[in-house]
Motif scaffolding. Sequence first.
Motif, PDB file in Angstrom:
ATOM      1  N   ALA A 142     -37.371 -20.874  -7.685  1.00  0.00           N
ATOM      2  CA  ALA A 142     -38.619 -21.286  -7.035  1.00  0.00           C
ATOM      3  C   ALA A 142     -39.597 -21.864  -8.060  1.00  0.00           C
ATOM      4  O   ALA A 142     -39.669 -21.401  -9.202  1.00  0.00           O
ATOM      5  N   THR A 143     -40.336 -22.877  -7.653  1.00  0.00           N
ATOM      6  CA  THR A 143     -41.347 -23.460  -8.536  1.00  0.00           C
ATOM      7  C   THR A 143     -42.491 -22.488  -8.768  1.00  0.00           C
ATOM      8  O   THR A 143     -42.996 -22.355  -9.888  1.00  0.00           O
ATOM      9  N   VAL A 191     -40.144 -18.147 -12.542  1.00  0.00           N
ATOM     10  CA  VAL A 191     -40.787 -18.708 -13.727  1.00  0.00           C
ATOM     11  C   VAL A 191     -42.288 -18.467 -13.674  1.00  0.00           C
ATOM     12  O   VAL A 191     -42.923 -18.141 -14.684  1.00  0.00           O
ATOM     13  N   SER A 192     -42.868 -18.622 -12.484  1.00  0.00           N
ATOM     14  CA  SER A 192     -44.314 -18.457 -12.296  1.00  0.00           C
ATOM     15  C   SER A 192     -44.566 -17.439 -11.194  1.00  0.00           C
ATOM     16  O   SER A 192     -44.075 -17.595 -10.073  1.00  0.00           O
ATOM     17  N   VAL A 193     -45.298 -16.371 -11.523  1.00  0.00           N
ATOM     18  CA  VAL A 193     -45.643 -15.337 -10.552  1.00  0.00           C
ATOM     19  C   VAL A 193     -47.163 -15.205 -10.507  1.00  0.00           C
ATOM     20  O   VAL A 193     -47.797 -14.924 -11.531  1.00  0.00           O
ATOM     21  N   GLN A 194     -47.747 -15.420  -9.331  1.00  0.00           N
ATOM     22  CA  GLN A 194     -49.200 -15.370  -9.166  1.00  0.00           C
ATOM     23  C   GLN A 194     -49.557 -14.308  -8.131  1.00  0.00           C
ATOM     24  O   GLN A 194     -48.900 -14.209  -7.087  1.00  0.00           O
ATOM     25  N   PHE A 195     -50.589 -13.534  -8.414  1.00  0.00           N
ATOM     26  CA  PHE A 195     -50.994 -12.421  -7.555  1.00  0.00           C
ATOM     27  C   PHE A 195     -52.261 -12.788  -6.775  1.00  0.00           C
ATOM     28  O   PHE A 195     -53.208 -13.356  -7.333  1.00  0.00           O
ATOM     29  N   PHE A 196     -52.241 -12.411  -5.473  1.00  0.00           N
ATOM     30  CA  PHE A 196     -53.365 -12.706  -4.592  1.00  0.00           C
ATOM     31  C   PHE A 196     -53.730 -11.466  -3.779  1.00  0.00           C
ATOM     32  O   PHE A 196     -52.857 -10.674  -3.399  1.00  0.00           O
ATOM     33  N   ALA A 197     -55.033 -11.313  -3.522  1.00  0.00           N
ATOM     34  CA  ALA A 197     -55.490 -10.251  -2.629  1.00  0.00           C
ATOM     35  C   ALA A 197     -55.234 -10.659  -1.184  1.00  0.00           C
ATOM     36  O   ALA A 197     -54.826 -11.791  -0.902  1.00  0.00           O
ATOM     37  N   ARG A 198     -55.502  -9.755  -0.254  1.00  0.00           N
ATOM     38  CA  ARG A 198     -55.154 -10.032   1.147  1.00  0.00           C
ATOM     39  C   ARG A 198     -55.999 -11.143   1.759  1.00  0.00           C
ATOM     40  O   ARG A 198     -55.610 -11.740   2.756  1.00  0.00           O
ATOM     41  N   THR A 201     -57.626 -14.353  -2.354  1.00  0.00           N
ATOM     42  CA  THR A 201     -58.282 -14.509  -3.652  1.00  0.00           C
ATOM     43  C   THR A 201     -57.259 -14.384  -4.776  1.00  0.00           C
ATOM     44  O   THR A 201     -56.476 -13.436  -4.803  1.00  0.00           O
ATOM     45  N   PHE A 202     -57.290 -15.319  -5.701  1.00  0.00           N
ATOM     46  CA  PHE A 202     -56.373 -15.298  -6.842  1.00  0.00           C
ATOM     47  C   PHE A 202     -56.810 -14.212  -7.814  1.00  0.00           C
ATOM     48  O   PHE A 202     -57.957 -14.158  -8.253  1.00  0.00           O
ATOM     49  N   LEU A 203     -55.872 -13.335  -8.179  1.00  0.00           N
ATOM     50  CA  LEU A 203     -56.180 -12.229  -9.086  1.00  0.00           C
ATOM     51  C   LEU A 203     -55.745 -12.498 -10.512  1.00  0.00           C
ATOM     52  O   LEU A 203     -56.344 -11.973 -11.460  1.00  0.00           O
ATOM     53  N   GLY A 204     -54.711 -13.278 -10.678  1.00  0.00           N
ATOM     54  CA  GLY A 204     -54.152 -13.544 -12.007  1.00  0.00           C
ATOM     55  C   GLY A 204     -52.664 -13.798 -11.876  1.00  0.00           C
ATOM     56  O   GLY A 204     -52.095 -13.714 -10.789  1.00  0.00           O
ATOM     57  N   ASP A 205     -52.044 -14.121 -12.991  1.00  0.00           N
ATOM     58  CA  ASP A 205     -50.594 -14.319 -12.959  1.00  0.00           C
ATOM     59  C   ASP A 205     -49.894 -13.273 -13.820  1.00  0.00           C
ATOM     60  O   ASP A 205     -50.544 -12.406 -14.400  1.00  0.00           O
ATOM     61  N   ARG A 206     -48.581 -13.363 -13.893  1.00  0.00           N
ATOM     62  CA  ARG A 206     -47.811 -12.353 -14.630  1.00  0.00           C
ATOM     63  C   ARG A 206     -48.186 -12.324 -16.107  1.00  0.00           C
ATOM     64  O   ARG A 206     -48.100 -11.277 -16.757  1.00  0.00           O
ATOM     65  N   THR A 207     -48.610 -13.451 -16.645  1.00  0.00           N
ATOM     66  CA  THR A 207     -48.990 -13.504 -18.059  1.00  0.00           C
ATOM     67  C   THR A 207     -50.350 -12.878 -18.294  1.00  0.00           C
ATOM     68  O   THR A 207     -50.521 -12.027 -19.177  1.00  0.00           O
ATOM     69  N   SER A 208     -51.340 -13.264 -17.495  1.00  0.00           N
ATOM     70  CA  SER A 208     -52.696 -12.740 -17.704  1.00  0.00           C
ATOM     71  C   SER A 208     -52.802 -11.256 -17.359  1.00  0.00           C
ATOM     72  O   SER A 208     -53.662 -10.553 -17.887  1.00  0.00           O
ATOM     73  N   LEU A 209     -51.913 -10.763 -16.485  1.00  0.00           N
ATOM     74  CA  LEU A 209     -51.949  -9.358 -16.069  1.00  0.00           C
ATOM     75  C   LEU A 209     -50.819  -8.543 -16.690  1.00  0.00           C
ATOM     76  O   LEU A 209     -50.530  -7.431 -16.241  1.00  0.00           O
ATOM     77  N   GLN A 210     -50.186  -9.082 -17.726  1.00  0.00           N
ATOM     78  CA  GLN A 210     -48.975  -8.441 -18.238  1.00  0.00           C
ATOM     79  C   GLN A 210     -49.224  -7.029 -18.753  1.00  0.00           C
ATOM     80  O   GLN A 210     -48.373  -6.139 -18.583  1.00  0.00           O
ATOM     81  N   GLN A 211     -50.359  -6.774 -19.377  1.00  0.00           N
ATOM     82  CA  GLN A 211     -50.615  -5.433 -19.895  1.00  0.00           C
ATOM     83  C   GLN A 211     -50.789  -4.426 -18.768  1.00  0.00           C
ATOM     84  O   GLN A 211     -50.254  -3.314 -18.819  1.00  0.00           O
TER      85      GLN A 211
END
Length: 551
Positions: A142-143, A191-198, A201-211
């Motif tokens: 997936a893109t 390759v790209s995983v992005q997190f969203f609230a219900r 709203t964009f919360l961040g991606d796997r890189t920015s939220l990795q910790q």
Amino acid sequence: MEAYFFLIKEFRTPEAPCKRHISRSVVAILCQVVTQRIMRLLRRDSSGTISLTENLLGSDIPQYAILSHTWGPILEEVTYEDLVVGGCSTNKAGYDKIRFCAEQSRNHDLQYFWVDTCCIDKTNNAEVAEAINSMFTWYRNATHCYVYLSDVSVTGCEQSSQSFSPHWESAFRASRWFTRGWTLQELLAPVSVQFFARDGTFLGDRTSLQQQIHEITGIPVTALRGDPLPEFGVEERFRWAENRETTREEDCAYSLLGIFDVCIPPIYGEGRGRAVRRLRNAIRDDRHERLAPDAVELAESLDDMPLDEAFEKVRCLLYKAGEQTEGCKSASRAAAEGLKANGMVISATQSDLLSFLHRLLLCVVFPQTALTMLAGALVGNSTTLQTVITSDTEIASELQLKGERARVTLHELGAAQDFIQAQIAVPAQGAAFQSPTSKNKCRVSGVQRQERDEEEEEEEAKQKTVREAMEEIQRQSEQFAELQNECKRLEQSLRHALGQVEDLREQTEGLIANYQSQQQEMENLRRENEGRTVWQKIRAWIQWLLGSSDD
């Protein structure tokens, strides 16, 4: 599709299902079908209408986005039938997730996207089986992957991709998405995983939220950054999933197929234990089949090297074989000591429990107190059993790792011996070099004598070169003969050590199965007694203690 009907029929036969083994030919059929990657997508046209595509195969699959989410009530999710038959599917709560995915895809200039609730015909067993084995690949290709967290809200917060807002951090950490079995591969594959609230709203991606994700899941940051999964141990990857849950118990194994890059046909109804056992067998078979290419690669590299470098590489291989032989012996000794210590713990625990039960017979005048004490003793015994099972599992994993490494080295030793044997045969070929015959001496003129002397010097130089070459070949042949003897000795020693490791591993796995059976027996006994009266419980415990078969 026909291959799947064959597989489902083959593995649903009733005779001895727990002992059936999947032949490599059957797995090959399965993997061949899976690699074709047949999938069905959702398409959003220019008017905003969402519809299903036909089945797409291989190169016909366009770029697409994919949704990751947790299922709500089944009646509120939009299914394949809803979209095919039509009707009021847009009124279902689950349609909001489809709209969300369509909108995010449009933002990334993607017309196609995939949602598991409605892109798989779950009434078709063959299609479900194919989807299970293809899922990791679909997410990986997936893109973009959009993670829709229905239990995370950021109401009242401004959208920010630069900071992790404390206002919704606790909800993010507690999200149900991190507890589900299937979402593990949905986190790691794309390759790209992005997190969203219900509310989108964009919360961040796997890189920015990795910790934060690392702290929630225990998955190493390097894995979240995209390091190849085979670089992480088998047991480590199993630990990533140990606290995750699935609706169907067998899915705890099927959801890990992509994590370990193996294929097995799903058999719902076989139970969690058998599904995990088949998964582990597939992992073991897959790793064994990868040993031969390692030996081929070594043989090819030796053939391409200068002889001195090849000699040193074989020397390094022998050094590694020696180290692994000692490592296997050391692991065997440590495993034997660990198993002995764990066995003593089990014996002491069972002895204490038996002694407690005997003393308990004297306390029947205080039945409620006695039963409370008994419950506590059983919990303690069960906890001890679980501790020993965990310890023995770690021992078995270490033995398996040592064994796998030893088998790789044995294959490499075989390739090295073939190379050495070829080098030893070189002097025989040198026999073709014959010493030049001496010139007939005769009286010649001065000019002729000078020419003859020059020719003799040239011939002598050639003979010297040949002699030196033959001496060098002989020296190298002797060195390789020594290496060959050393290879054979180390191979025999390593095979013996590997045999010890395998015997101990099988013994350990047998003990684990026995302890798990004891633990399950105690749990069943506890459940059976939950509905009994106090006196019925006391009578049952006394009969169990005295070995009576009556209840």
